[in-house]
Design a protein around this motif. Structure first.
Motif, PDB file in Angstrom:
ATOM      1  N   PRO A   1       5.862  22.283 -71.972  1.00 38.20           N
ATOM      2  CA  PRO A   1       5.874  20.836 -72.171  1.00 38.20           C
ATOM      3  C   PRO A   1       7.280  20.311 -72.471  1.00 38.20           C
ATOM      4  O   PRO A   1       8.228  21.077 -72.638  1.00 38.20           O
ATOM      5  N   GLU A   2       7.390  18.993 -72.535  1.00 37.97           N
ATOM      6  CA  GLU A   2       8.633  18.359 -72.985  1.00 37.97           C
ATOM      7  C   GLU A   2       8.590  18.323 -74.517  1.00 37.97           C
ATOM      8  O   GLU A   2       7.678  17.757 -75.112  1.00 37.97           O
ATOM      9  N   VAL A   3       9.576  18.935 -75.143  1.00 33.49           N
ATOM     10  CA  VAL A   3       9.661  18.951 -76.601  1.00 33.49           C
ATOM     11  C   VAL A   3      11.062  18.517 -77.009  1.00 33.49           C
ATOM     12  O   VAL A   3      12.048  19.060 -76.510  1.00 33.49           O
ATOM     13  N   ASN A   4      11.136  17.515 -77.858  1.00 30.21           N
ATOM     14  CA  ASN A   4      12.423  16.969 -78.288  1.00 30.21           C
ATOM     15  C   ASN A   4      13.316  16.633 -77.087  1.00 30.21           C
ATOM     16  O   ASN A   4      14.513  16.922 -77.074  1.00 30.21           O
ATOM     17  N   GLY A   5      12.701  16.034 -76.097  1.00 35.73           N
ATOM     18  CA  GLY A   5      13.462  15.540 -74.960  1.00 35.73           C
ATOM     19  C   GLY A   5      13.932  16.580 -73.984  1.00 35.73           C
ATOM     20  O   GLY A   5      14.806  16.302 -73.156  1.00 35.73           O
TER      21      GLY A   5
ATOM     22  N   LEU B   1      18.920   8.046 -76.562  1.00 40.06           N
ATOM     23  CA  LEU B   1      17.695   8.328 -77.299  1.00 40.06           C
ATOM     24  C   LEU B   1      17.160   9.708 -76.956  1.00 40.06           C
ATOM     25  O   LEU B   1      16.612  10.404 -77.808  1.00 40.06           O
ATOM     26  N   THR B   2      17.324  10.118 -75.710  1.00 36.13           N
ATOM     27  CA  THR B   2      16.829  11.430 -75.288  1.00 36.13           C
ATOM     28  C   THR B   2      17.629  12.550 -75.930  1.00 36.13           C
ATOM     29  O   THR B   2      17.083  13.460 -76.540  1.00 36.13           O
ATOM     30  N   THR B   3      18.955  12.493 -75.806  1.00 32.55           N
ATOM     31  CA  THR B   3      19.790  13.572 -76.326  1.00 32.55           C
ATOM     32  C   THR B   3      19.843  13.579 -77.843  1.00 32.55           C
ATOM     33  O   THR B   3      20.042  14.634 -78.444  1.00 32.55           O
ATOM     34  N   SER B   4      19.640  12.429 -78.482  1.00 36.52           N
ATOM     35  CA  SER B   4      19.745  12.381 -79.942  1.00 36.52           C
ATOM     36  C   SER B   4      18.555  13.023 -80.638  1.00 36.52           C
ATOM     37  O   SER B   4      18.559  13.176 -81.857  1.00 36.52           O
ATOM     38  N   VAL B   5      17.534  13.405 -79.876  1.00 33.75           N
ATOM     39  CA  VAL B   5      16.372  14.042 -80.483  1.00 33.75           C
ATOM     40  C   VAL B   5      16.316  15.528 -80.122  1.00 33.75           C
ATOM     41  O   VAL B   5      15.422  16.242 -80.556  1.00 33.75           O
ATOM     42  N   GLU B   6      17.300  16.017 -79.363  1.00 33.56           N
ATOM     43  CA  GLU B   6      17.340  17.437 -79.006  1.00 33.56           C
ATOM     44  C   GLU B   6      17.463  18.285 -80.269  1.00 33.56           C
ATOM     45  O   GLU B   6      18.200  17.950 -81.196  1.00 33.56           O
ATOM     46  N   LEU B   7      16.749  19.413 -80.298  1.00 34.58           N
ATOM     47  CA  LEU B   7      16.795  20.293 -81.458  1.00 34.58           C
ATOM     48  C   LEU B   7      18.215  20.725 -81.781  1.00 34.58           C
ATOM     49  O   LEU B   7      18.611  20.803 -82.949  1.00 34.58           O
ATOM     50  N   ALA B   8      18.999  21.021 -80.745  1.00 27.87           N
ATOM     51  CA  ALA B   8      20.364  21.492 -80.963  1.00 27.87           C
ATOM     52  C   ALA B   8      21.182  20.460 -81.736  1.00 27.87           C
ATOM     53  O   ALA B   8      21.964  20.810 -82.624  1.00 27.87           O
ATOM     54  N   LEU B   9      21.009  19.177 -81.415  1.00 24.35           N
ATOM     55  CA  LEU B   9      21.758  18.145 -82.128  1.00 24.35           C
ATOM     56  C   LEU B   9      21.218  17.965 -83.547  1.00 24.35           C
ATOM     57  O   LEU B   9      21.986  17.812 -84.507  1.00 24.35           O
ATOM     58  N   LEU B  10      19.895  17.990 -83.699  1.00 27.63           N
ATOM     59  CA  LEU B  10      19.319  17.837 -85.029  1.00 27.63           C
ATOM     60  C   LEU B  10      19.773  18.956 -85.954  1.00 27.63           C
ATOM     61  O   LEU B  10      19.947  18.737 -87.165  1.00 27.63           O
TER      62      LEU B  10
END
Length: 295
Positions: free
Chosen positions: A251-255, A96-105
């Motif tokens: 801050p924490e943004v997109n994991g 769930l954490t990595t699937s929301v990373e900007l790079a993956l999106l």
């Protein structure tokens, strides 16, 4: 009772919709539409609330993604997913954490709407292919084929990034310090030789219209942006006065750790870094105010 049953799954539905759409605003609209659908059915006749609501949300998300495709093609400059603030708990799954990373999106943007939906439901939320098939209106075999194709496509393009959060934050802070201090050589030393910078201003704020490639070119651009004259030009472009007070938060943004520049407490620019083997490979710069409102 109907409301409570829906609210129990709202966060899950928002997570599904956001990953499929890459836009928090569109995800909110989809979840609201899912609520309207839910409120119009006999909830007592629904055997599995979670499966039913995921199916509705997925189909609404795919339909919306198809409709907004042309809008994104005519977008001014590069289009990046809308960043969202994330607070990670100790029980959050890595998927769930990595699937929301900007790079993956960003990579998911290269998939078809159905491939994207299948990838999200399978890789992020671990749904079985039989349930995924029902969600997208296809058979299990078709869903499995879409999943294999999507996963292969993503793995070929997915950037490698360091998972050590403390290390990523430390590099992000040093990156901001070097840019703000005009330390060109220091910045270059932090960048991979083929580093790239992708900016998204949406025609509403200053940002590179095309991807900038090469460590020295990227570093020079960053130093120019952070200079007093560059910063003033940017503030003028969005109607913000320097007297409002410029600050940087992490801050924490997109994991993942990110750098958010604020003026008078209002986010005006976000930097999200893809870091691999201690070097910055990609810099995502988001300055479109519409995409920063939720930060």
């Amino acid at each position: 009772m109907t409301v409570e049953r829906f609210e129990e799954h709202r966060d899950l539905l928002t997570g599904v919709a956001y990953r499929i759409l890459g836009s928090a605003a569109d995800a909110e609209d989809v979840v609201q539409e899912a609520w309207l659908r839910w409120s119009g059915v006999d909830a007592d006749a629904v055997e599995n609330d979670r499966a039913y609501l995921i199916r509705v949300t997925t189909r609404l998300s795919v339909d919306r993604l198809r409709r907004i495709g042309a809008r994104r093609e005519s977008y001014v400059g590069e289009w990046l997913p809308e960043p969202v603030a994330t607070t990670l708990g100790v029980d959050d799954r890595v998927e769930l954490t990595t699937s929301v990373e900007l790079a993956l999106l960003v990579v998911l943007e290269t998939l078809s709407p159905l491939e994207r939906a299948v990838f999200v439901l399978r890789e992020a939320f671990g749904l079985p292919y039989a349930e995924i098939g029902e969600a997208i209106g296809r058979g299990e075999a078709a869903a499995r084929q879409l999943g294999r194709r999507a996963k292969r496509h993503v793995e070929e393009r997915r950037p490698r990034f360091d998972v050590d959060r403390a290390r990523r934050r430390e590099i992000t802070e040093r990156f901001v310090g070097a840019a703000a201090g005009g330390d060109l050589e220091g910045l270059i030393s932090m960048l991979a030789a083929d580093a790239t910078l992708v900016g998204d201003g949406g025609g509403k704020a200053k940002a590179p219209l095309r991807t900038v490639a090469g460590a020295r070119k990227v570093a020079r651009l960053l130093v120019s942006i952070a200079s007093e004259a560059g910063a003033q030009r940017f503030l003028d472009s969005i109607g913000v006065a320097a007297a409002d007070g410029i600050a940087v938060e992490f801050p924490e943004v997109n994991g993942a750790p990110a750098a958010v520049v604020t003026a008078g407490g209002r986010p005006i620019t976000l930097f999200s870094l893809v870091i691999s083997d201690g070097l910055i490979e990609t810099i995502y710069l988001v300055s479109n105010p519409e995409k920063l409102a939720r930060l």
